[in-house]
Design a protein around this motif. Structure first.
Motif, PDB file in Angstrom:
ATOM      1  N   ILE A  32       2.195  -3.218  -3.751  1.00 51.31           N
ATOM      2  CA  ILE A  32       1.031  -2.474  -4.225  1.00 51.31           C
ATOM      3  C   ILE A  32       0.578  -1.553  -3.097  1.00 51.31           C
ATOM      4  O   ILE A  32       0.754  -1.875  -1.926  1.00 51.31           O
ATOM      5  N   LYS A  33       0.032  -0.409  -3.466  1.00 51.53           N
ATOM      6  CA  LYS A  33      -0.497   0.519  -2.466  1.00 51.53           C
ATOM      7  C   LYS A  33      -2.000   0.335  -2.361  1.00 51.53           C
ATOM      8  O   LYS A  33      -2.706   0.348  -3.367  1.00 51.53           O
ATOM      9  N   VAL A  34      -2.448   0.151  -1.124  1.00 56.10           N
ATOM     10  CA  VAL A  34      -3.875   0.017  -0.848  1.00 56.10           C
ATOM     11  C   VAL A  34      -4.303   1.182   0.036  1.00 56.10           C
ATOM     12  O   VAL A  34      -3.479   1.801   0.706  1.00 56.10           O
ATOM     13  N   TYR A  35      -5.590   1.474   0.027  1.00 51.83           N
ATOM     14  CA  TYR A  35      -6.082   2.614   0.800  1.00 51.83           C
ATOM     15  C   TYR A  35      -7.435   2.283   1.410  1.00 51.83           C
ATOM     16  O   TYR A  35      -8.138   1.365   0.971  1.00 51.83           O
ATOM     17  N   GLY A  85     -12.325  13.384   3.029  1.00 58.59           N
ATOM     18  CA  GLY A  85     -11.719  12.716   1.877  1.00 58.59           C
ATOM     19  C   GLY A  85     -10.322  12.190   2.161  1.00 58.59           C
ATOM     20  O   GLY A  85      -9.632  11.732   1.255  1.00 58.59           O
ATOM     21  N   ASN A  86      -9.911  12.255   3.427  1.00 58.61           N
ATOM     22  CA  ASN A  86      -8.581  11.765   3.786  1.00 58.61           C
ATOM     23  C   ASN A  86      -8.544  10.239   3.738  1.00 58.61           C
ATOM     24  O   ASN A  86      -9.499   9.563   4.115  1.00 58.61           O
ATOM     25  N   LEU A  87      -7.422   9.729   3.257  1.00 59.05           N
ATOM     26  CA  LEU A  87      -7.213   8.295   3.122  1.00 59.05           C
ATOM     27  C   LEU A  87      -6.000   7.870   3.918  1.00 59.05           C
ATOM     28  O   LEU A  87      -5.043   8.638   4.066  1.00 59.05           O
ATOM     29  N   ASN A  88      -6.014   6.652   4.398  1.00 59.17           N
ATOM     30  CA  ASN A  88      -4.811   6.024   4.940  1.00 59.17           C
ATOM     31  C   ASN A  88      -4.312   5.079   3.853  1.00 59.17           C
ATOM     32  O   ASN A  88      -5.078   4.272   3.325  1.00 59.17           O
ATOM     33  N   VAL A  89      -3.037   5.212   3.500  1.00 60.57           N
ATOM     34  CA  VAL A  89      -2.453   4.467   2.382  1.00 60.57           C
ATOM     35  C   VAL A  89      -1.327   3.586   2.910  1.00 60.57           C
ATOM     36  O   VAL A  89      -0.494   4.044   3.700  1.00 60.57           O
ATOM     37  N   TYR A  90      -1.297   2.330   2.433  1.00 59.18           N
ATOM     38  CA  TYR A  90      -0.298   1.366   2.890  1.00 59.18           C
ATOM     39  C   TYR A  90       0.300   0.639   1.695  1.00 59.18           C
ATOM     40  O   TYR A  90      -0.421   0.261   0.771  1.00 59.18           O
TER      41      TYR A  90
END
Length: 120
Positions: A32-35, A85-90
């Motif tokens: 799953i991708k989390v942010y 509005g930038n996100l880090n996504v993992y």
């Protein structure tokens, strides 16, 4: 002799299916991708880096499979001191989602405006 041949073939078939199903079970874990917003502000050198936030996850025992930069998809005026509005996504194993939520991460697919597209 004939019965030994049947038993040998039967064992071979059982071994084959065991190997096949065992391999499928190992590769079937869901991800799953989390942010999390990185906190960056327009006109400022700010925000948590992708690597630093990844350390936040890994220090709590969460394995990060991949990471990228994202955006929340909202339009903002080009004005200093406004969030970017930038996100880090993992990408993580879905079984570790609650640990990530406890750290303040959200599920990317649940974000109302995120396009789910990442850049490196």
């Amino acid at each position: 002799m004939y019965i030994n041949g049947i038993i040998s073939r039967g064992l071979l078939v059982v071994a084959f299916w065991s190997l096949l199903l065992g391999t499928a079970a190992v590769g079937s874990s869901q991800t799953i991708k989390v942010y999390k917003p990185n906190g960056s502000i327009q006109c400022q050198m700010s925000g948590v880096t992708l690597q630093d936030m990844e350390t936040e996850l890994t220090s709590k025992g969460i394995t990060v499979l991949s990471s990228c930069y994202g955006h929340d998809g909202l339009v903002r005026p080009a004005v200093c001191s406004v969030p970017t509005g930038n996100l880090n996504v993992y990408e993580i194993d879905a079984s570790q989602l609650q640990k990530a939520r406890d750290l303040g991460f959200g599920v990317l697919s649940d974000h109302p405006s995120s396009q789910g597209q990442c850049t490196k």
